[in-house]
Structure formats: C-alpha cells, structure tokens
Design a protein around this motif. Structure first.
Motif, short mmCIF file in Angstrom:
data_model
loop_
_atom_site.label_atom_id
_atom_site.label_comp_id
_atom_site.label_asym_id
_atom_site.label_seq_id
_atom_site.Cartn_x
_atom_site.Cartn_y
_atom_site.Cartn_z
N THR A 1 55.35 86.45 121.11
CA THR A 1 55.77 85.06 121.27
C THR A 1 57.28 84.94 121.12
O THR A 1 57.87 85.55 120.23
CB THR A 1 55.08 84.16 120.23
OG1 THR A 1 53.67 84.23 120.41
CG2 THR A 1 55.54 82.72 120.36
N LYS B 1 46.80 86.34 129.43
CA LYS B 1 47.10 84.91 129.38
C LYS B 1 48.53 84.71 128.92
O LYS B 1 49.01 85.39 128.01
CB LYS B 1 46.13 84.22 128.41
CG LYS B 1 46.38 82.75 128.17
CD LYS B 1 45.38 82.23 127.15
CE LYS B 1 45.64 80.77 126.81
NZ LYS B 1 44.70 80.27 125.77
N THR C 1 51.35 81.45 127.97
CA THR C 1 51.47 80.02 127.75
C THR C 1 52.92 79.64 127.46
O THR C 1 53.71 80.46 126.99
CB THR C 1 50.61 79.56 126.56
OG1 THR C 1 51.04 80.26 125.37
CG2 THR C 1 49.13 79.84 126.79
N GLU D 1 51.78 74.52 124.58
CA GLU D 1 50.32 74.58 124.56
C GLU D 1 49.74 74.69 125.96
O GLU D 1 48.52 74.73 126.13
CB GLU D 1 49.75 73.32 123.88
CG GLU D 1 50.19 73.14 122.44
CD GLU D 1 49.74 74.27 121.55
OE1 GLU D 1 48.62 74.77 121.75
OE2 GLU D 1 50.51 74.66 120.65
N GLU D 2 50.62 74.77 126.95
CA GLU D 2 50.17 74.76 128.34
C GLU D 2 50.07 76.17 128.90
O GLU D 2 51.01 76.97 128.77
CB GLU D 2 51.12 73.93 129.20
CG GLU D 2 51.20 72.46 128.82
CD GLU D 2 49.87 71.76 128.97
OE1 GLU D 2 49.16 72.05 129.96
OE2 GLU D 2 49.52 70.95 128.09
N PRO D 3 48.96 76.51 129.56
CA PRO D 3 48.85 77.83 130.20
C PRO D 3 49.77 77.93 131.40
O PRO D 3 50.01 76.95 132.10
CB PRO D 3 47.37 77.89 130.62
CG PRO D 3 46.96 76.46 130.75
CD PRO D 3 47.74 75.70 129.72
#
Length: 235
Positions: A137, A149, A151, A154-156
């Motif tokens: 991150t 995945k 992001t 909080e959005e993919p």
C-alpha cells in the motif's frame, strides 16, 4: 530508526557505554546486558530487533547465547551481530555456523559498526516485506497480488492485466527508476515484441485511472518511470 530495539551484550563497561551512547544517538531504543544469562533473559522479555553480542562473556559465552536464541521460537528471527577480540577465520566461521548474521572484530570503528547495524536492519526489513508481499500500500493506493486486486481509497481500480502488473512492479520498489525495457519485461513479458513507447501509453492510462493519485507515478526524463517513495509503507 524509531522503535527499533537493540540489545547490547558486552561485559566491558567502557565498550558497552560507547555502544549504548552511539546507538541511542542514532535513535535506537537500547538495553544492555553484562553476561550471557542476562542476555537470554532480556532477549526473551524484550524481543529486540537486533542483538550486538560479545563472544567472551561471563556465565554463558556469546556462541552459546547465539545458539540458544536461534533455537527459541520467539527469538529465532532476531538479528545477531557478534563482537570479538579474536580475528581468526575459524572463529568467524563458528559464529556464522550457529546463526550469527554478521561479525565485527575488536578494536572496531563505531561509525563502521553502526553502518553494519543499519545494513542488518535493512536486511531484516526486506525479509519481512518478502514474507508479506501479497499486499503493498502507498497512501491510498493498494495492490493485492493474491486477489489480483488494486484499489485507490476504497474504490477498486479497473485495470487491464498489463496495467496491474505495471502498477505492481512500480509500487514494490518506490524510488527505483525503471527504464522502459524493464517495464516491458515486467508488465508485458520479456518475449513481447513491442516498441518501448508502448509503456508510455500504459502509464498514461494507469495515471488516468489513479485520478487524484496519478502523481505517485513520476516520469524520469530520458530514462523511464518510478513510484514516488515518499510516505511508502508495506502492510
């Protein structure tokens, strides 16, 4: 290096005081033991990140302390830098064979020893990242290899396979400059026959999808791209 705990195990008070003083000056949290048994007790209680361990100690010598630490479930991963007045290769081999990470002979330069300490801690940090490298991150940008995945906040992120691999490559080595050929190998595959400028197209698309975080990917003119290293963290 805040919150890094170092245990100094040295029965020579003058040497111990010099080490403690200089380590504290560098920002380490330092504790001290004067013999082998106390060293084991403190290591088990405080679980330091690194032990600076003299070989010639009362009660238990440094080799026995090292061997016991490596055998303990809670202490086996502590980094160990051994100190000794002996400089024979056989003594160093003995230390390494039971799990010492590095070896410094007396008399030593404090400046050099501090660099060895920092190098060991960098290796420890890198090893920790490898153990948990599925998720990385940066600020609010996250890449999860296991779930495939990515992001932002909080959005993919709706990324193509190449964009995902490109972001994953960059975010894992913040500050490192990758040239276009390296990024082609990482994102598209080393057997892909494309122009190097193809990476520029992918970067533009990736930045657009990152929105307000687009500037985390920096252009290094005439070379390639890098992920900004400010405020980087692995989780």
């Amino acid at each position: 290096m805040p919150n890094i705990k170092v245990l100094v195990v040295e029965d020579d008070l003058s040497v111990a005081e010099v080490l403690v003083y200089n380590l504290k000056k560098e920002g380490f949290e330092v504790s001290r033991a004067l013999d082998g048994r106390d060293a084991l007790n403190q290591a088990r209680l405080k679980l330091p990140d690194l032990v600076i361990l003299d070989v010639m100690l009362p009660s238990l010598n440094g080799l026995e302390v090292c061997r016991t630490l490596r055998a303990g479930e809670d202490t086996k991963n502590i980094s160990i830098l051994m100190l000794t007045a002996k400089s024979e290769d056989s003594d160093q081999i003995a230390g390494f064979s039971i799990g010492a990470d590095d070896y410094v002979c007396k008399p030593f330069s404090v400046a050099v020893l501090l660099q060895r300490v920092k190098a060991l801690l960098r290796r420890r940090e890198q090893a920790a990242v490898v153990k948990n490298q599925d998720v990385v991150t940066y600020k609010s940008v996250s890449v999860d290899r296991r779930r495939y995945k990515a992001t932002v906040g909080e959005e993919p992120l709706d990324l193509t396979r190449s964009e995902f691999r490109l972001l994953d490559t960059l975010i894992r080595q913040p500050g490192r400059v990758f040239d276009r050929a390296e990024l082609i190998d990482a994102a598209l595959g080393e057997d892909t026959m494309v122009l190097e400028r193809t990476i520029d197209v992918h970067i533009r698309a990736l930045r657009k999808k990152l929105g307000p975080y687009a500037d985390v990917i920096e252009t290094v003119r005439g070379v390639g791209y890098r992920f900004s290293e400010a405020m980087h963290e692995e989780v």
